[in-house]
Design a protein around this motif. Structure first.
Motif, PDB file in Angstrom:
ATOM      1  N   GLY A 140       0.809  -1.216   0.000  1.00 12.25           N
ATOM      2  CA  GLY A 140       0.000   0.000   0.000  1.00 12.25           C
ATOM      3  C   GLY A 140       0.836   1.257   0.000  1.00 12.25           C
ATOM      4  O   GLY A 140       0.716   2.099  -0.885  1.00 12.25           O
ATOM      5  N   LYS A 141       1.737   1.404   0.965  1.00  4.96           N
ATOM      6  CA  LYS A 141       2.535   2.617   1.054  1.00  4.96           C
ATOM      7  C   LYS A 141       3.473   2.738  -0.140  1.00  4.96           C
ATOM      8  O   LYS A 141       4.218   1.821  -0.458  1.00  4.96           O
ATOM      9  CB  LYS A 141       3.348   2.616   2.355  1.00  4.96           C
ATOM     10  CG  LYS A 141       4.112   3.911   2.585  1.00  4.96           C
ATOM     11  CD  LYS A 141       4.832   3.894   3.919  1.00  4.96           C
ATOM     12  CE  LYS A 141       5.588   5.203   4.136  1.00  4.96           C
ATOM     13  NZ  LYS A 141       6.312   5.213   5.441  1.00  4.96           N
ATOM     14  N   GLY A 142       3.403   3.885  -0.809  1.00  7.96           N
ATOM     15  CA  GLY A 142       4.244   4.103  -1.976  1.00  7.96           C
ATOM     16  C   GLY A 142       3.765   3.395  -3.224  1.00  7.96           C
ATOM     17  O   GLY A 142       4.468   3.368  -4.243  1.00  7.96           O
ATOM     18  N   VAL A 143       2.566   2.816  -3.174  1.00  7.24           N
ATOM     19  CA  VAL A 143       2.045   1.991  -4.272  1.00  7.24           C
ATOM     20  C   VAL A 143       0.706   2.553  -4.758  1.00  7.24           C
ATOM     21  O   VAL A 143      -0.118   3.004  -3.972  1.00  7.24           O
ATOM     22  CB  VAL A 143       1.859   0.528  -3.821  1.00  7.24           C
ATOM     23  CG1 VAL A 143       1.245  -0.324  -4.933  1.00  7.24           C
ATOM     24  CG2 VAL A 143       3.198  -0.060  -3.380  1.00  7.24           C
ATOM     25  N   GLY A 144       0.495   2.503  -6.078  1.00  8.08           N
ATOM     26  CA  GLY A 144      -0.791   2.854  -6.655  1.00  8.08           C
ATOM     27  C   GLY A 144      -1.575   1.606  -6.979  1.00  8.08           C
ATOM     28  O   GLY A 144      -0.992   0.531  -7.191  1.00  8.08           O
ATOM     29  N   LEU A 145      -2.895   1.720  -6.990  1.00 11.85           N
ATOM     30  CA  LEU A 145      -3.767   0.581  -7.300  1.00 11.85           C
ATOM     31  C   LEU A 145      -4.742   0.976  -8.397  1.00 11.85           C
ATOM     32  O   LEU A 145      -5.442   1.983  -8.272  1.00 11.85           O
ATOM     33  CB  LEU A 145      -4.542   0.149  -6.061  1.00 11.85           C
ATOM     34  CG  LEU A 145      -5.597  -0.939  -6.276  1.00 11.85           C
ATOM     35  CD1 LEU A 145      -4.936  -2.279  -6.624  1.00 11.85           C
ATOM     36  CD2 LEU A 145      -6.488  -1.096  -5.044  1.00 11.85           C
ATOM     37  N   ALA A 146      -4.784   0.180  -9.459  1.00 14.10           N
ATOM     38  CA  ALA A 146      -5.756   0.371 -10.530  1.00 14.10           C
ATOM     39  C   ALA A 146      -6.758  -0.770 -10.495  1.00 14.10           C
ATOM     40  O   ALA A 146      -6.381  -1.941 -10.593  1.00 14.10           O
ATOM     41  CB  ALA A 146      -5.060   0.406 -11.896  1.00 14.10           C
ATOM     42  N   ILE A 169     -11.763   1.728  -1.498  1.00 18.53           N
ATOM     43  CA  ILE A 169     -10.347   1.496  -1.200  1.00 18.53           C
ATOM     44  C   ILE A 169      -9.620   2.827  -1.031  1.00 18.53           C
ATOM     45  O   ILE A 169      -8.792   2.985  -0.123  1.00 18.53           O
ATOM     46  CB  ILE A 169      -9.697   0.650  -2.306  1.00 18.53           C
ATOM     47  CG1 ILE A 169     -10.347  -0.737  -2.366  1.00 18.53           C
ATOM     48  CG2 ILE A 169      -8.192   0.519  -2.072  1.00 18.53           C
ATOM     49  CD1 ILE A 169      -9.926  -1.572  -3.552  1.00 18.53           C
ATOM     50  N   ARG A 170      -9.940   3.790  -1.863  1.00 18.80           N
ATOM     51  CA  ARG A 170      -9.317   5.118  -1.757  1.00 18.80           C
ATOM     52  C   ARG A 170      -9.594   5.740  -0.392  1.00 18.80           C
ATOM     53  O   ARG A 170      -8.705   6.333   0.231  1.00 18.80           O
ATOM     54  CB  ARG A 170      -9.843   6.017  -2.876  1.00 18.80           C
ATOM     55  CG  ARG A 170      -9.132   7.363  -2.978  1.00 18.80           C
ATOM     56  CD  ARG A 170      -9.729   8.198  -4.103  1.00 18.80           C
ATOM     57  NE  ARG A 170      -9.558   7.561  -5.398  1.00 18.80           N
ATOM     58  CZ  ARG A 170     -10.579   7.100  -6.138  1.00 18.80           C
ATOM     59  NH1 ARG A 170     -11.843   7.209  -5.707  1.00 18.80           N
ATOM     60  NH2 ARG A 170     -10.351   6.545  -7.315  1.00 18.80           N
ATOM     61  N   ASN A 171     -10.813   5.578   0.082  1.00 17.09           N
ATOM     62  CA  ASN A 171     -11.191   6.173   1.366  1.00 17.09           C
ATOM     63  C   ASN A 171     -10.490   5.521   2.557  1.00 17.09           C
ATOM     64  O   ASN A 171     -10.409   6.117   3.641  1.00 17.09           O
ATOM     65  CB  ASN A 171     -12.714   6.088   1.559  1.00 17.09           C
ATOM     66  CG  ASN A 171     -13.461   7.001   0.612  1.00 17.09           C
ATOM     67  OD1 ASN A 171     -12.915   7.982   0.104  1.00 17.09           O
ATOM     68  ND2 ASN A 171     -14.725   6.678   0.351  1.00 17.09           N
ATOM     69  N   ARG A 172      -9.972   4.332   2.368  1.00 13.30           N
ATOM     70  CA  ARG A 172      -9.234   3.675   3.446  1.00 13.30           C
ATOM     71  C   ARG A 172      -7.848   4.274   3.636  1.00 13.30           C
ATOM     72  O   ARG A 172      -7.236   4.114   4.698  1.00 13.30           O
ATOM     73  CB  ARG A 172      -9.098   2.173   3.161  1.00 13.30           C
ATOM     74  CG  ARG A 172     -10.405   1.407   3.183  1.00 13.30           C
ATOM     75  CD  ARG A 172     -10.182  -0.066   2.884  1.00 13.30           C
ATOM     76  NE  ARG A 172     -11.430  -0.820   2.943  1.00 13.30           N
ATOM     77  CZ  ARG A 172     -11.512  -2.148   2.798  1.00 13.30           C
ATOM     78  NH1 ARG A 172     -10.399  -2.852   2.605  1.00 13.30           N
ATOM     79  NH2 ARG A 172     -12.677  -2.756   2.846  1.00 13.30           N
ATOM     80  N   GLY A 173      -7.330   4.920   2.589  1.00  9.65           N
ATOM     81  CA  GLY A 173      -6.035   5.572   2.691  1.00  9.65           C
ATOM     82  C   GLY A 173      -4.850   4.630   2.711  1.00  9.65           C
ATOM     83  O   GLY A 173      -3.741   5.025   3.079  1.00  9.65           O
TER      84      GLY A 173
END
Length: 298
Positions: A140-146, A169-173
């Motif tokens: 998660g940290k430093g990573v993008g998710l598509a 997922i975006r709202n989870r931070g």
């Protein structure tokens, strides 16, 4: 007695299309939560039309193994199951919040559930898929998710499911960036690197099974490979980004939990089956991770 029917599309052309359905059915069957568990398909046998009459149970929970609400979940499956009193308004849904409807067919009580793809529990499966492909339970940290969907102008709900889970997922931070991308509408997965600043990007297709979209079109469109038949690396270097391509989310073992959640929401008595599936699939993920490290010589 209570029975579970997992209703999936299947395929005459892709022999692997039904594989996730059978795998998830086996996982649910092993919990003992249902007296009967059946797989049923539109394009394979056993067919939707015949499945209800093969059951002895009076209470039947039908869970569509589909991503979005639309033609198949609102028309084809209810018609083939002979749910004569069915009407999509019974779900009272705006495209992502279908729940269930209770009807009668073949002398049985049928609890017809919304598709797995729009259930809130699917969000956790997408995240688990990202963990699986990176072998990192804390990814998660430093990573993008598509989160990638098909997208189509013929069914606006196709995009809604993808956007819904991307938002959750975006709202989870947890991830630095989260985007919903599509094959057939904007923003397109072809341009995946244009939407992320992160060096590492995990791409999770919101599809039930691996087929020509997930194993041919998307890898070539993203530039992972020029010819899908030659395969691709994970991660693959694309325009100064590392792309971790996960393949279809529906192949993730945790999908069995979403099926159980749908049935439980409709009133199925499943006791602690969901917790058992979570533990079992987590252990499977840990075993896969240990195997990967062993192969790498770590």
């Amino acid at each position: 007695m209570q029975a579970l029917v997992i209703a999936a599309h299947g395929s005459h052309l892709n022999p692997g299309a039904a594989r996730p359905t059978y795998a998830h059915a086996d996982t649910v069957r092993d919990t003992g939560a249902f007296d009967e568990v059946r797989e049923a398909f539109w394009k394979e046998e056993p067919h939707f039309r015949e499945v209800i009459r093969t059951l002895e149970s009076d209470e039947v929970y039908v869970v569509p193994l589909f991503i979005s609400e639309g033609y198949f979940t609102e028309q084809v499956i209810p018609r083939e199951l002979r749910l004569s009193e069915w009407d999509p308004d019974r779900w009272d849904s705006e495209g992502t919040d279908a729940d269930w409807a209770t009807l009668e067919a073949e002398g049985k009580t049928i609890h017809y559930c919304g598709p797995v793809g729009t259930h809130d529990a699917m969000t956790d499966v997408i995240v688990r898929r990202a963990e699986s492909v990176t072998d990192d339970p804390d990814v998660g940290k430093g990573v993008g998710l598509a989160v990638v969907g098909h997208g189509t102008e013929r069914n606006e709900n196709s995009a809604k499911a993808v956007e819904y889970h991307a938002d959750r997922i975006r709202n989870r931070g947890r991830f630095d960036e989260v985007e919903a991308l599509f094959m057939d509408e904007e923003p397109e997965v072809d341009d995946v690197t244009d939407y992320f600043e992160s060096d590492d990007v995990v791409v999770v297709p919101l599809f039930v099974a691996d087929g020509y979209h997930t194993q041919e079109d998307i890898p070539e469109d993203m530039g992972l490979t020029e010819d899908y038949r030659e395969g691709w690396e994970v991660p693959a270097e694309v325009e100064e980004h590392r792309i971790w391509y996960a393949g279809a989310v529906g192949t993730e073992a945790l999908m069995a939990e979403v099926i159980l959640e749908r049935a439980a929401d409709a009133g199925a008595d499943i006791e602690n089956a969901i917790d058992r599936v979570k533990r079992a699939t987590a252990e499977m993920a840990d075993a896969d991770d240990r195997g990967s490290r062993a192969e790498a010589g770590d």
